[in-house]
Motif scaffolding. Sequence first.
Motif, PDB file in Angstrom:
ATOM      1  N   PHE A   1       0.864  -1.180   0.000  1.00 13.14           N
ATOM      2  CA  PHE A   1       0.000   0.000   0.000  1.00 13.14           C
ATOM      3  C   PHE A   1       0.897   1.225   0.000  1.00 13.14           C
ATOM      4  O   PHE A   1       1.869   1.292   0.759  1.00 13.14           O
ATOM      5  N   VAL A   2       0.600   2.186  -0.859  1.00 16.03           N
ATOM      6  CA  VAL A   2       1.309   3.461  -0.812  1.00 16.03           C
ATOM      7  C   VAL A   2       0.321   4.601  -0.989  1.00 16.03           C
ATOM      8  O   VAL A   2      -0.795   4.424  -1.493  1.00 16.03           O
ATOM      9  N   THR A   3       0.754   5.766  -0.580  1.00 14.45           N
ATOM     10  CA  THR A   3       0.009   6.996  -0.855  1.00 14.45           C
ATOM     11  C   THR A   3       0.982   7.994  -1.453  1.00 14.45           C
ATOM     12  O   THR A   3       2.169   8.028  -1.097  1.00 14.45           O
ATOM     13  N   ALA A   4       0.498   8.788  -2.395  1.00 12.09           N
ATOM     14  CA  ALA A   4       1.350   9.747  -3.094  1.00 12.09           C
ATOM     15  C   ALA A   4       0.600  11.058  -3.261  1.00 12.09           C
ATOM     16  O   ALA A   4      -0.631  11.093  -3.350  1.00 12.09           O
ATOM     17  N   VAL A   5       1.365  12.138  -3.311  1.00 12.50           N
ATOM     18  CA  VAL A   5       0.801  13.480  -3.474  1.00 12.50           C
ATOM     19  C   VAL A   5       1.485  14.163  -4.650  1.00 12.50           C
ATOM     20  O   VAL A   5       2.710  14.105  -4.778  1.00 12.50           O
ATOM     21  N   ARG A   6       0.654  14.790  -5.503  1.00  8.41           N
ATOM     22  CA  ARG A   6       1.220  15.537  -6.626  1.00  8.41           C
ATOM     23  C   ARG A   6       0.302  16.719  -6.921  1.00  8.41           C
ATOM     24  O   ARG A   6      -0.917  16.619  -6.811  1.00  8.41           O
ATOM     25  N   GLU A   7       0.924  17.830  -7.327  1.00  8.49           N
ATOM     26  CA  GLU A   7       0.131  18.984  -7.748  1.00  8.49           C
ATOM     27  C   GLU A   7      -0.215  18.824  -9.220  1.00  8.49           C
ATOM     28  O   GLU A   7       0.667  18.685 -10.072  1.00  8.49           O
ATOM     29  N   VAL A   8      -1.497  18.845  -9.523  1.00  2.00           N
ATOM     30  CA  VAL A   8      -1.974  18.693 -10.894  1.00  2.00           C
ATOM     31  C   VAL A   8      -2.807  19.917 -11.246  1.00  2.00           C
ATOM     32  O   VAL A   8      -3.829  20.192 -10.608  1.00  2.00           O
ATOM     33  N   ASP A   9      -2.345  20.682 -12.249  1.00  2.00           N
ATOM     34  CA  ASP A   9      -3.045  21.906 -12.667  1.00  2.00           C
ATOM     35  C   ASP A   9      -3.292  22.840 -11.484  1.00  2.00           C
ATOM     36  O   ASP A   9      -4.360  23.444 -11.337  1.00  2.00           O
ATOM     37  N   GLY A  10      -2.288  22.937 -10.611  1.00  2.00           N
ATOM     38  CA  GLY A  10      -2.393  23.853  -9.489  1.00  2.00           C
ATOM     39  C   GLY A  10      -3.188  23.337  -8.314  1.00  2.00           C
ATOM     40  O   GLY A  10      -3.369  24.048  -7.324  1.00  2.00           O
ATOM     41  N   VAL A  11      -3.666  22.094  -8.391  1.00  2.00           N
ATOM     42  CA  VAL A  11      -4.454  21.506  -7.311  1.00  2.00           C
ATOM     43  C   VAL A  11      -3.695  20.317  -6.736  1.00  2.00           C
ATOM     44  O   VAL A  11      -3.291  19.420  -7.475  1.00  2.00           O
ATOM     45  N   GLU A  12      -3.480  20.305  -5.421  1.00  2.00           N
ATOM     46  CA  GLU A  12      -2.786  19.180  -4.807  1.00  2.00           C
ATOM     47  C   GLU A  12      -3.723  17.991  -4.677  1.00  2.00           C
ATOM     48  O   GLU A  12      -4.834  18.113  -4.171  1.00  2.00           O
ATOM     49  N   ARG A  13      -3.286  16.837  -5.149  1.00  2.00           N
ATOM     50  CA  ARG A  13      -4.102  15.629  -5.114  1.00  2.00           C
ATOM     51  C   ARG A  13      -3.345  14.525  -4.388  1.00  2.00           C
ATOM     52  O   ARG A  13      -2.127  14.411  -4.512  1.00  2.00           O
ATOM     53  N   ARG A  14      -4.087  13.718  -3.649  1.00  2.00           N
ATOM     54  CA  ARG A  14      -3.500  12.562  -2.972  1.00  2.00           C
ATOM     55  C   ARG A  14      -4.192  11.307  -3.489  1.00  2.00           C
ATOM     56  O   ARG A  14      -5.427  11.271  -3.605  1.00  2.00           O
ATOM     57  N   ILE A  15      -3.420  10.286  -3.784  1.00  2.00           N
ATOM     58  CA  ILE A  15      -3.983   9.012  -4.206  1.00  2.00           C
ATOM     59  C   ILE A  15      -3.416   7.902  -3.321  1.00  2.00           C
ATOM     60  O   ILE A  15      -2.364   8.058  -2.705  1.00  2.00           O
ATOM     61  N   VAL A  16      -4.149   6.822  -3.253  1.00  2.00           N
ATOM     62  CA  VAL A  16      -3.658   5.630  -2.574  1.00  2.00           C
ATOM     63  C   VAL A  16      -3.727   4.475  -3.552  1.00  2.00           C
ATOM     64  O   VAL A  16      -4.613   4.418  -4.400  1.00  2.00           O
ATOM     65  N   GLY A  17      -2.774   3.566  -3.449  1.00  2.00           N
ATOM     66  CA  GLY A  17      -2.764   2.406  -4.320  1.00  2.00           C
ATOM     67  C   GLY A  17      -2.501   1.134  -3.539  1.00  2.00           C
ATOM     68  O   GLY A  17      -1.785   1.147  -2.539  1.00  2.00           O
ATOM     69  N   ILE A  18      -3.097   0.044  -3.986  1.00  2.00           N
ATOM     70  CA  ILE A  18      -2.898  -1.265  -3.376  1.00  2.00           C
ATOM     71  C   ILE A  18      -2.497  -2.248  -4.472  1.00  2.00           C
ATOM     72  O   ILE A  18      -3.154  -2.314  -5.512  1.00  2.00           O
ATOM     73  N   VAL A  19      -1.427  -2.976  -4.246  1.00  2.00           N
ATOM     74  CA  VAL A  19      -1.060  -4.102  -5.116  1.00  2.00           C
ATOM     75  C   VAL A  19      -0.924  -5.329  -4.229  1.00  2.00           C
ATOM     76  O   VAL A  19      -0.245  -5.293  -3.203  1.00  2.00           O
ATOM     77  N   MET A  20      -1.578  -6.429  -4.602  1.00  2.00           N
ATOM     78  CA  MET A  20      -1.539  -7.654  -3.808  1.00  2.00           C
ATOM     79  C   MET A  20      -1.083  -8.827  -4.662  1.00  2.00           C
ATOM     80  O   MET A  20      -1.421  -8.915  -5.835  1.00  2.00           O
TER      81      MET A  20
END
Length: 423
Positions: free
Chosen positions: A278-297
């Motif tokens: 499980f990871v979480t990542a943050v990136r600014e996209v078009d001036g908006v900060e977005r956070r996503i989470v991903g799961i690989v099993m």
Amino acid sequence: MTAAAARRRTRRTHPLVVLLRILVAMVLVAAVLLGVAVLLAPTPVVAATPVETTAEPLPEPAIDWPAEARSAGYGVVGIDGAPDTWDSTGSTEAHPMASVTKLVTVLIVLDAHPITGDDRGATITLDGDDVAAQYRALAENAPIAPVYDGLQLTQRDLIEWSLVDSAGNAIWSLANWAFGDIDGFLAAADDWAARHGLEHTDLEDPAGLEAGSVSSALDLTRIALMAVEDPVVLSTIQLESVRIPGIGIAPNTNRILGQHDVDGGKTGTLKVWGRNLFVTAVREVDGVERRIVGIVMGTIAAEETDAAMIQLLESVWPNFAARTILPEGTVVAEYRAPWGAATDAVTTGALDAHVFADDAPGWSATAEPIDAGSPPSAVGEVRLEVGDVAAPVRTTELLLAPDGWWRIANAPQVLGWYGDSTR
């Protein structure tokens, strides 16, 4: 009787004729008054009727799902308050969580024993059971944090050792302390999973050493969203390392921490299953900060797991974009007067939002009643259900007043306007 008297007698009007004349006069006067009342009756306001509007369809998510994983999951959450969305692919069944179980255990413990701010939480004194848990973890070839009978530490110490170094005995001690014994913890885990609607999540131990501690990719994605929303958990999984007495500096087991905008996560490995991440990542996209989470099993090699996760994350970011949810000029309400006059209420600007693929927020419109004869004017607004995005709404044309002929032809209805409470 003289002739003149006889003539006067014959000219006297019959009383019935007089009465009839009076009645006719009264009717004429009443008709005139009624006509005046009809022509002068106050015109009622006209209320708006909402118009069902279908927005233009947005593109569906385009995700590059890792082919190597037997079960993969993906989720996204907007920290700025956007609605949660999640999706998954691969197996929909429950599979061993391995050490990702520790993340679930921490959430369960914090639900019962929350920590606020920078507080370290309760002070915990370890005993012989905690020492025994250390030896059990060693026997399972799991990471440990050296402990001894009488050692005092904090709730947050055990959380950090469990999530950063993945110490198996630390999470056992945390769960045992929080609920009195492991049976108490397992009962609390069942209740927590039920309350959160996690149908495929079941714990048989707090550390994930048991193959019966399972979850699905979709459930774990939802759990990951809960994890990043908890400040204690998020700040812990973001740590690059943690100091453990008797060991020194233990690095975070998440090998891709700091790469591809990954700022946190939890690893898990179980011999009978494979690797989870499980990871979480943050990136600014078009001036908006977005956070996503991903799961690989269900991957096998560590390099394979990391590559699958990076592939998954990098395919997610292009799905974020500023999109028009409701175009300018959209009809959101209509005014239809009883006498046939009509006008529409339309948006005078577009409603735009930064969204993920087709995950568009809903919207609502308000439009005030208007008077007959009202020229085009502002009557309300349309607003997105998320964020502070709104556009004015105005009428498109003059709402004509009823003419005299219509009033006379519909006199009973018009006279009812005098009692209209909307005036």
